[in-house]
Design an enzyme around this catalytic site. Structure first.
Site, PDB file in Angstrom:
ATOM      1  N   ASN A  11       5.409   3.511 -10.353  1.00  0.00           N
ATOM      2  CA  ASN A  11       6.400   4.577 -10.484  1.00  0.00           C
ATOM      3  C   ASN A  11       7.509   4.311  -9.473  1.00  0.00           C
ATOM      4  O   ASN A  11       7.287   4.457  -8.276  1.00  0.00           O
ATOM      5  CB  ASN A  11       5.713   5.927 -10.222  1.00  0.00           C
ATOM      6  CG  ASN A  11       6.691   7.079 -10.154  1.00  0.00           C
ATOM      7  OD1 ASN A  11       7.845   6.952 -10.565  1.00  0.00           O
ATOM      8  ND2 ASN A  11       6.233   8.212  -9.626  1.00  0.00           N
ATOM      9  N   TRP A  12       8.672   3.922  -9.980  1.00  0.00           N
ATOM     10  CA  TRP A  12       9.753   3.530  -9.067  1.00  0.00           C
ATOM     11  C   TRP A  12      10.488   4.732  -8.488  1.00  0.00           C
ATOM     12  O   TRP A  12      11.367   4.585  -7.640  1.00  0.00           O
ATOM     13  CB  TRP A  12      10.744   2.602  -9.789  1.00  0.00           C
ATOM     14  CG  TRP A  12      10.129   1.315 -10.264  1.00  0.00           C
ATOM     15  CD1 TRP A  12       8.834   0.896 -10.071  1.00  0.00           C
ATOM     16  CD2 TRP A  12      10.756   0.278 -11.024  1.00  0.00           C
ATOM     17  NE1 TRP A  12       8.637  -0.329 -10.656  1.00  0.00           N
ATOM     18  CE2 TRP A  12       9.807  -0.742 -11.250  1.00  0.00           C
ATOM     19  CE3 TRP A  12      12.046   0.108 -11.532  1.00  0.00           C
ATOM     20  CZ2 TRP A  12      10.092  -1.907 -11.960  1.00  0.00           C
ATOM     21  CZ3 TRP A  12      12.344  -1.056 -12.244  1.00  0.00           C
ATOM     22  CH2 TRP A  12      11.375  -2.047 -12.452  1.00  0.00           C
ATOM     23  N   LYS A  13      10.210   5.912  -9.015  1.00  0.00           N
ATOM     24  CA  LYS A  13      10.879   7.149  -8.565  1.00  0.00           C
ATOM     25  C   LYS A  13      12.397   6.954  -8.590  1.00  0.00           C
ATOM     26  O   LYS A  13      12.899   6.266  -9.473  1.00  0.00           O
ATOM     27  CB  LYS A  13      10.368   7.550  -7.178  1.00  0.00           C
ATOM     28  CG  LYS A  13       8.840   7.570  -7.114  1.00  0.00           C
ATOM     29  CD  LYS A  13       8.311   8.272  -5.919  1.00  0.00           C
ATOM     30  CE  LYS A  13       6.816   8.105  -5.864  1.00  0.00           C
ATOM     31  NZ  LYS A  13       6.172   8.939  -4.873  1.00  0.00           N
ATOM     32  N   HIS A  97       4.056  14.881 -12.626  1.00  0.00           N
ATOM     33  CA  HIS A  97       3.961  14.274 -11.296  1.00  0.00           C
ATOM     34  C   HIS A  97       4.139  15.370 -10.250  1.00  0.00           C
ATOM     35  O   HIS A  97       4.929  16.298 -10.429  1.00  0.00           O
ATOM     36  CB  HIS A  97       5.035  13.192 -11.140  1.00  0.00           C
ATOM     37  CG  HIS A  97       4.841  12.369  -9.910  1.00  0.00           C
ATOM     38  ND1 HIS A  97       5.228  12.803  -8.670  1.00  0.00           N
ATOM     39  CD2 HIS A  97       4.253  11.169  -9.720  1.00  0.00           C
ATOM     40  CE1 HIS A  97       4.907  11.878  -7.763  1.00  0.00           C
ATOM     41  NE2 HIS A  97       4.302  10.879  -8.386  1.00  0.00           N
ATOM     42  N   GLU A  99       5.702  15.534  -7.573  1.00  0.00           N
ATOM     43  CA  GLU A  99       7.076  15.761  -7.087  1.00  0.00           C
ATOM     44  C   GLU A  99       7.854  16.630  -8.069  1.00  0.00           C
ATOM     45  O   GLU A  99       8.712  17.412  -7.667  1.00  0.00           O
ATOM     46  CB  GLU A  99       7.768  14.404  -6.842  1.00  0.00           C
ATOM     47  CG  GLU A  99       7.197  13.739  -5.600  1.00  0.00           C
ATOM     48  CD  GLU A  99       7.308  12.225  -5.560  1.00  0.00           C
ATOM     49  OE1 GLU A  99       8.035  11.644  -6.374  1.00  0.00           O
ATOM     50  OE2 GLU A  99       6.629  11.634  -4.702  1.00  0.00           O
ATOM     51  N   GLU A 166      -3.931  12.254  -8.489  1.00  0.00           N
ATOM     52  CA  GLU A 166      -3.095  11.943  -7.333  1.00  0.00           C
ATOM     53  C   GLU A 166      -3.163  13.106  -6.342  1.00  0.00           C
ATOM     54  O   GLU A 166      -2.418  14.093  -6.494  1.00  0.00           O
ATOM     55  CB  GLU A 166      -1.649  11.750  -7.762  1.00  0.00           C
ATOM     56  CG  GLU A 166      -1.447  10.643  -8.760  1.00  0.00           C
ATOM     57  CD  GLU A 166      -0.031  10.082  -8.680  1.00  0.00           C
ATOM     58  OE1 GLU A 166       0.096   8.907  -8.360  1.00  0.00           O
ATOM     59  OE2 GLU A 166       0.922  10.835  -8.885  1.00  0.00           O
ATOM     60  N   GLY A 172       2.744   9.106  -0.803  1.00  0.00           N
ATOM     61  CA  GLY A 172       3.832   8.726   0.092  1.00  0.00           C
ATOM     62  C   GLY A 172       3.562   9.009   1.552  1.00  0.00           C
ATOM     63  O   GLY A 172       4.473   8.971   2.373  1.00  0.00           O
ATOM     64  N   SER A 212      -0.763   6.406  -2.052  1.00  0.00           N
ATOM     65  CA  SER A 212      -0.762   5.363  -1.019  1.00  0.00           C
ATOM     66  C   SER A 212      -1.690   4.191  -1.352  1.00  0.00           C
ATOM     67  O   SER A 212      -2.374   3.669  -0.472  1.00  0.00           O
ATOM     68  CB  SER A 212      -1.086   5.975   0.344  1.00  0.00           C
ATOM     69  OG  SER A 212      -0.095   6.922   0.697  1.00  0.00           O
ATOM     70  N   GLY A 233       3.250   4.147  -6.093  1.00  0.00           N
ATOM     71  CA  GLY A 233       4.637   4.516  -5.797  1.00  0.00           C
ATOM     72  C   GLY A 233       5.274   3.468  -4.906  1.00  0.00           C
ATOM     73  O   GLY A 233       5.701   2.413  -5.364  1.00  0.00           O
ATOM     74  N   GLY A 234       5.285   3.741  -3.610  1.00  0.00           N
ATOM     75  CA  GLY A 234       5.995   2.892  -2.641  1.00  0.00           C
ATOM     76  C   GLY A 234       5.675   1.411  -2.758  1.00  0.00           C
ATOM     77  O   GLY A 234       6.584   0.566  -2.761  1.00  0.00           O
TER      78      GLY A 234
HETATM   79  C1  PEP Z   1       3.196   8.331  -6.749  1.00  0.00           C
HETATM   80  O1  PEP Z   1       4.310   8.769  -6.530  1.00  0.00           O
HETATM   81  O2  PEP Z   1       2.711   8.476  -7.884  1.00  0.00           O
HETATM   82  C2  PEP Z   1       2.479   7.677  -5.682  1.00  0.00           C
HETATM   83  C3  PEP Z   1       1.206   7.502  -5.825  1.00  0.00           C
HETATM   84  O3  PEP Z   1       3.206   7.307  -4.565  1.00  0.00           O
HETATM   85  P1  PEP Z   1       2.686   6.429  -3.307  1.00  0.00           P
HETATM   86  O4  PEP Z   1       1.935   5.248  -3.857  1.00  0.00           O
HETATM   87  O5  PEP Z   1       3.930   6.026  -2.579  1.00  0.00           O
HETATM   88  O6  PEP Z   1       1.792   7.316  -2.494  1.00  0.00           O
END
Ligand code: PEP
Length: 249
Positions: A11-13, A97, A99, A166, A172, A212, A233-234
């Site tokens: 997920n590039w957000k 999600h 966010e 999640e 994050g 993470s 994500g990151g």
């Molecule tokens: C996400 O946004 O779905 C996610 C899992 O982010 P991160 O890996 O950065 O925690």
């Protein structure tokens, strides 16, 4: 490895311009073209989807939208429909999600409508659920997740969908749920799937972990029987971290 085909999704957000996304998609495609025993999906920003589609259309990497509207079309300025996504070649869409839930007021009913619309438009919803730290500390994790699932997936019939567990406190933050903590919730989710959809569906639906995920924790997570992949994500923004995650053992 579980009998379900694993999925690694990025997920590039709100990261990567279309130019950056194209360059990244080309490199990713070349680096992982020999990976065939798992599904790889990326979720670029909307503005990058056309160029990512150009680069990945005939590859082993699928792509999807990070969000969509619950209506098929109409007077919804600034919104993106499920049909816009499928027309570009998207196969998947993220729904719910944390966010979006936290920052854009998406609730379980909104998620439910989006899941239905995604399925009607031929997209596979990747439905996100998870508890906050306060809810975990109050021992409400199981109730919260089952509530999100039972409303969010209430209209689903005999149709393909994916779940991402999640925990909000792990997204994050660099704090990963331990593989034992994640597996416990994945097992509850699979039990819930069995009651709601029957044993065959419970055995088939892929449940991804997100929060993470990094190259140094993916193998431990994937060793758990009910963890069928990762939503990243990151660490999905950089090939140096995403490639080893894709190539988990
Ligand atoms: C996400 O946004 O779905 C996610 C899992 O982010 P991160 O890996 O950065 O925690």
């Amino acid at each position: 490895m579980s009998k379900r085909v694993p999925i690694v999704a990025g997920n590039w957000k709100m990261n990567k311009t279309a130019t950056q996304a194209r360059a990244f998609a080309i490199q990713l495609r070349e680096r992982i073209r020999n990976v065939t025993d798992r599904e790889i999906i990326v979720f670029p920003p909307f503005t990058a989807l056309p160029v990512v589609a150009d680069e990945l259309r005939n590859s082993n990497i699928r792509f999807g939208g990070q969000n969509m509207h619950w209506e098929r079309s109409g007077a919804f300025t600034g919104e993106v429909s499920a049909d816009f996504l499928s027309d570009l070649g998207c196969t998947h869409v993220l729904v719910g999600h944390s966010e979006r839930r936290r920052d854009f007021g998406e609730d379980d009913d909104t998620c439910s409508r989006k899941v239905r619309t995604a399925l009607d438009a031929g997209l596979i919803p990747l439905f996100c659920c998870g508890e906050t730290l306060e809810q975990r500390n109050a021992e409400q994790t199981s109730d919260v997740v089952k509530h999100q699932l039972s409303i969010g997936l209430d209209s689903v019939k005999d149709e393909e969908f994916i779940i991402a567990y999640e925990p909000v406190w792990a997204i994050g933050t660099g704090k990963t749920a331990t593989s034992t903590q994640a597996e416990e919730v994945h097992r509850w989710i699979r039990e819930w799937l069995g009651k709601r959809f029957g044993p065959a569906v419970a055995e088939t639906v892929r449940i991804l972990y997100g929060g993470s995920v990094k190259p140094n924790n993916i193998n431990e997570l994937m060793a758990e029987p009910d963890i069928d992949g990762a939503l990243v994500g990151g660490a999905g923004l950089d090939l140096a971290s995403f490639e080893p995650i894709v190539r988990f053992k």
